[in-house]
Scaffold this motif. Structure first.
Motif, PDB file in Angstrom:
ATOM      1  N   TYR A   1       0.819  -1.210   0.000  1.00  0.00           N
ATOM      2  CA  TYR A   1       0.000   0.000   0.000  1.00  0.00           C
ATOM      3  C   TYR A   1       0.851   1.257   0.000  1.00  0.00           C
ATOM      4  O   TYR A   1       0.544   2.227  -0.682  1.00  0.00           O
ATOM      5  CB  TYR A   1      -0.933  -0.016   1.216  1.00  0.00           C
ATOM      6  CG  TYR A   1      -1.724   1.268   1.374  1.00  0.00           C
ATOM      7  CD1 TYR A   1      -2.735   1.585   0.470  1.00  0.00           C
ATOM      8  CD2 TYR A   1      -1.457   2.159   2.406  1.00  0.00           C
ATOM      9  CE1 TYR A   1      -3.470   2.762   0.596  1.00  0.00           C
ATOM     10  CE2 TYR A   1      -2.187   3.336   2.544  1.00  0.00           C
ATOM     11  CZ  TYR A   1      -3.190   3.632   1.639  1.00  0.00           C
ATOM     12  OH  TYR A   1      -3.905   4.791   1.758  1.00  0.00           O
ATOM     13  N   GLN A   2       1.961   1.235   0.734  1.00  0.00           N
ATOM     14  CA  GLN A   2       2.739   2.455   0.927  1.00  0.00           C
ATOM     15  C   GLN A   2       3.389   2.969  -0.355  1.00  0.00           C
ATOM     16  O   GLN A   2       3.759   4.143  -0.427  1.00  0.00           O
ATOM     17  CB  GLN A   2       3.814   2.250   2.001  1.00  0.00           C
ATOM     18  CG  GLN A   2       4.870   1.207   1.635  1.00  0.00           C
ATOM     19  CD  GLN A   2       5.788   0.891   2.796  1.00  0.00           C
ATOM     20  OE1 GLN A   2       5.423   1.037   3.957  1.00  0.00           O
ATOM     21  NE2 GLN A   2       6.999   0.450   2.489  1.00  0.00           N
TER      22      GLN A   2
ATOM     23  N   LEU B   1      -2.187  -5.713  -8.067  1.00  0.00           N
ATOM     24  CA  LEU B   1      -2.968  -6.110  -6.909  1.00  0.00           C
ATOM     25  C   LEU B   1      -2.728  -5.055  -5.832  1.00  0.00           C
ATOM     26  O   LEU B   1      -1.598  -4.878  -5.369  1.00  0.00           O
ATOM     27  CB  LEU B   1      -2.535  -7.494  -6.428  1.00  0.00           C
ATOM     28  CG  LEU B   1      -3.397  -8.195  -5.388  1.00  0.00           C
ATOM     29  CD1 LEU B   1      -4.836  -8.338  -5.869  1.00  0.00           C
ATOM     30  CD2 LEU B   1      -2.813  -9.569  -5.042  1.00  0.00           C
ATOM     31  N   LEU B   2      -3.787  -4.350  -5.453  1.00  0.00           N
ATOM     32  CA  LEU B   2      -3.686  -3.218  -4.542  1.00  0.00           C
ATOM     33  C   LEU B   2      -4.708  -3.354  -3.427  1.00  0.00           C
ATOM     34  O   LEU B   2      -5.617  -4.188  -3.484  1.00  0.00           O
ATOM     35  CB  LEU B   2      -3.965  -1.903  -5.288  1.00  0.00           C
ATOM     36  CG  LEU B   2      -3.146  -1.587  -6.532  1.00  0.00           C
ATOM     37  CD1 LEU B   2      -3.708  -0.355  -7.224  1.00  0.00           C
ATOM     38  CD2 LEU B   2      -1.694  -1.357  -6.171  1.00  0.00           C
ATOM     39  N   GLN B   3      -4.570  -2.494  -2.436  1.00  0.00           N
ATOM     40  CA  GLN B   3      -5.616  -2.417  -1.415  1.00  0.00           C
ATOM     41  C   GLN B   3      -6.932  -2.072  -2.106  1.00  0.00           C
ATOM     42  O   GLN B   3      -6.992  -1.209  -2.977  1.00  0.00           O
ATOM     43  CB  GLN B   3      -5.254  -1.356  -0.384  1.00  0.00           C
ATOM     44  CG  GLN B   3      -6.208  -1.300   0.781  1.00  0.00           C
ATOM     45  CD  GLN B   3      -5.726  -0.369   1.882  1.00  0.00           C
ATOM     46  OE1 GLN B   3      -4.574   0.048   1.884  1.00  0.00           O
ATOM     47  NE2 GLN B   3      -6.595  -0.040   2.817  1.00  0.00           N
ATOM     48  N   LYS B   4      -7.999  -2.759  -1.747  1.00  0.00           N
ATOM     49  CA  LYS B   4      -9.289  -2.587  -2.414  1.00  0.00           C
ATOM     50  C   LYS B   4      -9.756  -1.136  -2.382  1.00  0.00           C
ATOM     51  O   LYS B   4     -10.345  -0.636  -3.350  1.00  0.00           O
ATOM     52  CB  LYS B   4     -10.340  -3.496  -1.767  1.00  0.00           C
ATOM     53  CG  LYS B   4     -11.717  -3.440  -2.418  1.00  0.00           C
ATOM     54  CD  LYS B   4     -12.673  -4.418  -1.770  1.00  0.00           C
ATOM     55  CE  LYS B   4     -14.045  -4.359  -2.417  1.00  0.00           C
ATOM     56  NZ  LYS B   4     -14.715  -3.057  -2.173  1.00  0.00           N
TER      57      LYS B   4
ATOM     58  N   VAL C   1      -9.822  -9.836  -3.815  1.00  0.00           N
ATOM     59  CA  VAL C   1      -8.963 -10.833  -3.185  1.00  0.00           C
ATOM     60  C   VAL C   1      -9.010 -10.618  -1.673  1.00  0.00           C
ATOM     61  O   VAL C   1      -8.699  -9.528  -1.185  1.00  0.00           O
ATOM     62  CB  VAL C   1      -7.508 -10.731  -3.692  1.00  0.00           C
ATOM     63  CG1 VAL C   1      -6.634 -11.783  -3.016  1.00  0.00           C
ATOM     64  CG2 VAL C   1      -7.451 -10.892  -5.208  1.00  0.00           C
ATOM     65  N   GLY C   2      -9.383 -11.656  -0.941  1.00  0.00           N
ATOM     66  CA  GLY C   2      -9.495 -11.554   0.511  1.00  0.00           C
ATOM     67  C   GLY C   2      -8.160 -11.697   1.215  1.00  0.00           C
ATOM     68  O   GLY C   2      -7.166 -12.160   0.619  1.00  0.00           O
TER      69      GLY C   2
END
Length: 283
Positions: free
Chosen positions: A120-121, A143-146, A180-181
């Motif tokens: 995320y950062q 693929l990132l934080q939702k 993605v969980g």
């Protein structure tokens, strides 16, 4: 589950290694790598996604910061081009300008396809970096934080629509691909993730409006509850609203991507930069 080699995650690097084989296969299906793709993976980590990509393409570039992972990655993927580097200072243009040796013959690089499971950062600063890059890009699959993905694909007048939305959608088409969980990672993060694809717009604006776009989105969204008449007061000496056909009583989230592009074009053509507004993204 799949972990090609074992290493503990570093909290300082916000590492959450992807281990769910079903999700990995779904991501590879969405990337749909082709043999002649020039594929770059950011943060390969333990190589869970890398092993799928390595088997499908001839030109695979890996960019990894963690010292502990360099030797295992080099041993497991000897034909990949591995860069031990901070991706935020990496020059992607060198990848396109270089020539690669395949089967004894030199071949010019194809436009870049960049993929990765991003901490995320670094996600927002990396996206801004790629906005500014002159390297030809075919697509980005991250693929990132939702929460970040929801902002990337947001529409005007929604709660997620903001500065990041405008900056990205001015230059890219954004599409959310799958959720993605936390259970797909080790260690499991405390937030949900999502896969997003960004494809460069064919009608991307000229590079010269970038500073103006940075300034106007900074001003508008830093005071998003105020009307544009107040948040864009730095340009009150100009007929900005009439020239750009903008209702000054609207708020920042009510304007479309094209509205912001029109304002940025107007400011750039009039060399109307506000000295109190920065010329760099707020990261």
């Amino acid at each position: 589950m799949s972990r090609p080699f074992s290493v503990s995650a570093k909290k300082s690097l916000s590492q959450n290694f992807l281990i769910d084989e079903v999700i990995l296969n779904a991501i590879v299906d969405q990337i749909h790598p082709q043999l002649d793709d020039h594929l770059i993976e950011i943060g390969p980590g333990t190589g869970a996604l890398t092993q799928h990509l390595y088997a499908r393409v001839q030109q695979l570039v890996l960019i990894e910061l963690d010292d502990r992972l360099i030797m295992p990655l080099r041993q497991r993927f000897p034909n990949a081009q591995l860069h031990h580097h901070d991706v935020l200072t990496f020059d992607f243009e060198t990848l396109f300008n270089d020539e690669t040796q395949m089967n004894g013959e030199k071949s010019e690089r194809q436009p870049l396809r960049i993929v990765g499971n991003l901490p995320y950062q670094i996600s927002t600063p990396l996206l801004f970096k790629l906005l500014e890059s002159a390297a030809p890009i075919q697509d980005l699959t991250f693929l990132l934080q939702k929460e970040v993905v929801d902002r990337l694909v947001a529409t005007p007048s929604s709660g997620e629509y903001g500065r990041l939305t405008v900056m990205i959608q001015t230059y890219f088409h954004a599409q959310k691909l799958l959720d993605v969980g936390p259970e797909a990672f080790h260690p499991a993060p405390k937030v949900d993730s999502a896969l997003v694809r960004l494809i460069p717009r064919t009608d991307r604006p000229v590079a010269s409006i970038y500073p103006a776009l940075i300034q106007v989105t900074q001003a508008a969204f830093n005071q998003r509850r105020k009307t544009l008449r107040n948040s864009l007061k730095s340009w009150q000496h100009l007929p900005l609203f009439s020239e750009c056909a903008i209702d000054r009583q609207q708020r920042a989230e009510n304007l479309s991507i094209e509205d912001y592009r029109r304002i940025a074009n107007y400011l750039q053509s009039n060399n109307a930069f506000a000295p109190e507004q920065p010329l760099i993204p707020n990261r």
